[in-house]
Design a protein around this motif. Structure first.
Motif, PDB file in Angstrom:
ATOM      1  N   MET A  76       0.819  -1.204   0.000  1.00  0.00           N
ATOM      2  CA  MET A  76       0.000   0.000   0.000  1.00  0.00           C
ATOM      3  C   MET A  76       0.858   1.260   0.000  1.00  0.00           C
ATOM      4  SD  MET A  76      -2.887   1.167   2.800  1.00  0.00           S
ATOM      5  CE  MET A  76      -3.267  -0.554   3.107  1.00  0.00           C
ATOM      6  N   PHE A  77       1.868   1.289   0.846  1.00  0.00           N
ATOM      7  CA  PHE A  77       2.678   2.492   0.977  1.00  0.00           C
ATOM      8  C   PHE A  77       3.490   2.749  -0.291  1.00  0.00           C
ATOM      9  CE2 PHE A  77       6.580   4.716   2.213  1.00  0.00           C
ATOM     10  CZ  PHE A  77       6.024   5.864   2.768  1.00  0.00           C
ATOM     11  N   GLN A  78       4.101   1.714  -0.848  1.00  0.00           N
ATOM     12  CA  GLN A  78       4.931   1.914  -2.038  1.00  0.00           C
ATOM     13  C   GLN A  78       4.095   2.329  -3.242  1.00  0.00           C
ATOM     14  OE1 GLN A  78       7.620  -1.303  -2.841  1.00  0.00           O
ATOM     15  NE2 GLN A  78       8.579  -1.210  -0.830  1.00  0.00           N
ATOM     16  N   ALA A  79       2.930   1.702  -3.419  1.00  0.00           N
ATOM     17  CA  ALA A  79       2.067   2.069  -4.540  1.00  0.00           C
ATOM     18  C   ALA A  79       1.542   3.490  -4.383  1.00  0.00           C
ATOM     19  CB  ALA A  79       0.912   1.081  -4.645  1.00  0.00           C
ATOM     20  N   ALA A  80       1.148   3.853  -3.160  1.00  0.00           N
ATOM     21  CA  ALA A  80       0.649   5.204  -2.918  1.00  0.00           C
ATOM     22  C   ALA A  80       1.757   6.235  -3.078  1.00  0.00           C
ATOM     23  CB  ALA A  80       0.040   5.292  -1.517  1.00  0.00           C
ATOM     24  N   GLN A  81       2.964   5.887  -2.663  1.00  0.00           N
ATOM     25  CA  GLN A  81       4.095   6.803  -2.804  1.00  0.00           C
ATOM     26  C   GLN A  81       4.385   7.094  -4.268  1.00  0.00           C
ATOM     27  OE1 GLN A  81       8.247   5.526  -1.875  1.00  0.00           O
ATOM     28  NE2 GLN A  81       8.142   7.079  -0.272  1.00  0.00           N
ATOM     29  N   ASP A  82       4.430   6.046  -5.091  1.00  0.00           N
ATOM     30  CA  ASP A  82       4.676   6.245  -6.515  1.00  0.00           C
ATOM     31  C   ASP A  82       3.565   7.061  -7.161  1.00  0.00           C
ATOM     32  OD1 ASP A  82       7.079   4.959  -6.567  1.00  0.00           O
ATOM     33  OD2 ASP A  82       6.318   3.076  -7.391  1.00  0.00           O
ATOM     34  N   HIS A  84       1.489   9.231  -5.618  1.00  0.00           N
ATOM     35  CA  HIS A  84       1.496  10.586  -5.062  1.00  0.00           C
ATOM     36  C   HIS A  84       2.607  11.437  -5.682  1.00  0.00           C
ATOM     37  CE1 HIS A  84       0.678  13.690  -2.108  1.00  0.00           C
ATOM     38  NE2 HIS A  84       1.958  13.729  -1.777  1.00  0.00           N
ATOM     39  N   ARG A  85       3.738  10.830  -5.980  1.00  0.00           N
ATOM     40  CA  ARG A  85       4.885  11.567  -6.519  1.00  0.00           C
ATOM     41  C   ARG A  85       4.911  11.627  -8.045  1.00  0.00           C
ATOM     42  NH1 ARG A  85       9.822   9.670  -2.409  1.00  0.00           N
ATOM     43  NH2 ARG A  85       8.730  10.250  -0.485  1.00  0.00           N
ATOM     44  N   GLY A  86       3.890  11.089  -8.678  1.00  0.00           N
ATOM     45  CA  GLY A  86       3.785  11.174 -10.128  1.00  0.00           C
ATOM     46  C   GLY A  86       4.541  10.106 -10.886  1.00  0.00           C
ATOM     47  N   VAL A  87       5.185   9.172 -10.186  1.00  0.00           N
ATOM     48  CA  VAL A  87       5.937   8.118 -10.861  1.00  0.00           C
ATOM     49  C   VAL A  87       4.992   7.210 -11.649  1.00  0.00           C
ATOM     50  CG1 VAL A  87       7.487   6.155 -10.532  1.00  0.00           C
ATOM     51  CG2 VAL A  87       7.748   8.200  -9.103  1.00  0.00           C
ATOM     52  N   THR A  88       3.863   6.883 -11.061  1.00  0.00           N
ATOM     53  CA  THR A  88       2.911   5.991 -11.726  1.00  0.00           C
ATOM     54  C   THR A  88       2.388   6.613 -13.011  1.00  0.00           C
ATOM     55  OG1 THR A  88       2.247   5.034  -9.599  1.00  0.00           O
ATOM     56  CG2 THR A  88       0.741   4.746 -11.444  1.00  0.00           C
ATOM     57  N   ASP A  89       2.110   7.917 -12.998  1.00  0.00           N
ATOM     58  CA  ASP A  89       1.637   8.581 -14.214  1.00  0.00           C
ATOM     59  C   ASP A  89       2.699   8.533 -15.311  1.00  0.00           C
ATOM     60  OD1 ASP A  89      -0.838   9.213 -13.180  1.00  0.00           O
ATOM     61  OD2 ASP A  89      -0.183  11.137 -12.366  1.00  0.00           O
ATOM     62  N   ARG A  90       3.965   8.668 -14.933  1.00  0.00           N
ATOM     63  CA  ARG A  90       5.024   8.597 -15.946  1.00  0.00           C
ATOM     64  C   ARG A  90       5.141   7.186 -16.512  1.00  0.00           C
ATOM     65  NH1 ARG A  90       7.540  12.239 -12.308  1.00  0.00           N
ATOM     66  NH2 ARG A  90       8.798  10.610 -11.315  1.00  0.00           N
ATOM     67  N   PHE A  91       4.971   6.183 -15.662  1.00  0.00           N
ATOM     68  CA  PHE A  91       5.010   4.804 -16.146  1.00  0.00           C
ATOM     69  C   PHE A  91       3.872   4.540 -17.127  1.00  0.00           C
ATOM     70  CE2 PHE A  91       7.498   3.202 -12.278  1.00  0.00           C
ATOM     71  CZ  PHE A  91       8.668   3.107 -13.011  1.00  0.00           C
ATOM     72  N   ARG A  92       2.706   5.155 -16.885  1.00  0.00           N
ATOM     73  CA  ARG A  92       1.561   4.930 -17.766  1.00  0.00           C
ATOM     74  C   ARG A  92       1.814   5.443 -19.182  1.00  0.00           C
ATOM     75  NH1 ARG A  92      -1.862   6.804 -13.221  1.00  0.00           N
ATOM     76  NH2 ARG A  92      -2.742   4.967 -12.201  1.00  0.00           N
ATOM     77  N   ASN A 165      -2.161   8.611  -1.876  1.00  0.00           N
ATOM     78  CA  ASN A 165      -1.482   9.544  -0.980  1.00  0.00           C
ATOM     79  C   ASN A 165      -0.651   8.742   0.014  1.00  0.00           C
ATOM     80  OD1 ASN A 165      -1.358  11.140   1.722  1.00  0.00           O
ATOM     81  ND2 ASN A 165      -1.854  12.707   0.190  1.00  0.00           N
ATOM     82  N   GLU A 166       0.668   8.997   0.059  1.00  0.00           N
ATOM     83  CA  GLU A 166       1.530   8.163   0.892  1.00  0.00           C
ATOM     84  C   GLU A 166       1.278   8.370   2.384  1.00  0.00           C
ATOM     85  OE1 GLU A 166       5.794   9.433   0.804  1.00  0.00           O
ATOM     86  OE2 GLU A 166       5.093  10.701  -0.827  1.00  0.00           O
ATOM     87  N   GLU A 167       0.894   9.573   2.787  1.00  0.00           N
ATOM     88  CA  GLU A 167       0.603   9.797   4.195  1.00  0.00           C
ATOM     89  C   GLU A 167      -0.649   9.041   4.618  1.00  0.00           C
ATOM     90  OE1 GLU A 167      -0.367  13.474   7.310  1.00  0.00           O
ATOM     91  OE2 GLU A 167       0.386  13.894   5.291  1.00  0.00           O
TER      92      GLU A 167
END
Length: 260
Positions: A76-82, A84-92, A165-167
């Protein structure tokens, strides 16, 4: 399938590099279960002794499963962190399989868990825990443990992609600490009130913990328990299949579509 394997391997490497660059997280995840083993085993050991069994022999398999259930919080934390920081959107935006990113995260977590289990097992042996069953059964126990961790991680990845959201994920993930408390990870369920015993025995952690104790030869299967605990290996496999069957497609779909 070949594309998924290639992209998934690349994402696995990325996640392992991420873990290597964050040694504090690795140290924490490895020392926490060891600290709990020493604390519960020696501070509460006399008060929580299992009749006819050494409490630490009962506790080690339970802590292994409790730690495996922490895959929910880690995923949960790692997926939310990516996210929240826009990493997942870049991967998409990359031409990679939509299942590769969550698969790489889950696989990397599995590798880290397997390595992190080694020092815990060594400490368990040092405090008196022993594998009383066959070597083949012990191998099956560790395989079941890793399968359960893999399934829990997928559940966490889906929840992390939802929270975004990572928090918030960190706070929600902390609540998963309660799950092992409502199971047979630390104490037998036989002494619990009727309704609470039912809840604990239908907790997947109880089935897997009982399966490990049975395969390791540390404790017999309790009589009169609910079906998943009375048939712990089959019950554990069913729970893992349910978790994977539900959360793998949900996590992949959530990753592919995001907020849409």
């Amino acid at each position: 399938m070949s594309m998924l394997a290639y992209d998934g391997t690349a994402m696995l490497g990325r996640q392992l590099l991420r873990l290597r660059n964050n040694p504090g997280l690795l140290i924490l995840t490895q020392t926490m279960p060891i600290s709990m083993l020493l604390f519960f085993g020696y501070v509460f050991g006399s008060a929580l002794a299992v009749p006819g069994e050494a409490y630490r022999s009962f506790l080690v398999p339970g802590l292994l499963v409790a730690t495996a259930s922490g895959g929910i919080m880690a995923g949960m934390f790692q997926a939310a962190q990516d996210t929240h920081r826009g990493v997942t959107d870049r991967f998409r935006t990359l031409p990679v399989s939509r299942a590769a990113v969550p698969l790489g995260q889950a696989a990397a977590d599995l590798v880290a868990t397997a390595l992190g289990t080694v020092p815990f097992v060594l400490v368990g042996l040092a405090v008196g825990w022993r594998v009383e069953g066959s070597a083949l059964a012990a191998v099956g126990a560790f395989a079941l443990l890793l399968l359960f961790r893999f399934a829990c991680t997928w559940a966490g990845i889906h929840l992390g992609l939802l929270t975004r959201n990572e928090e918030a994920a960190g706070q929600l993930g902390g609540a998963t600490f309660l799950l092992p408390l409502l199971s047979s990870a630390y104490i037998p369920t036989s002494g619990l009130p009727g309704w609470l015993r039912t809840v604990a025995e239908w907790n997947p952690i109880s089935a897997v913990a009982t399966a490990l104790r049975d395969l390791f030869g540390n404790a017999p299967v309790p009589a009169g328990a609910a079906w998943p605990v009375a048939h712990p290996v089959a019950g554990s496999l069913v729970w893992c299949a349910v978790l994977l069957g539900v959360f793998v497609p949900l996590a992949v779909r959530q990753y592919a579509h995001g907020e849409r």
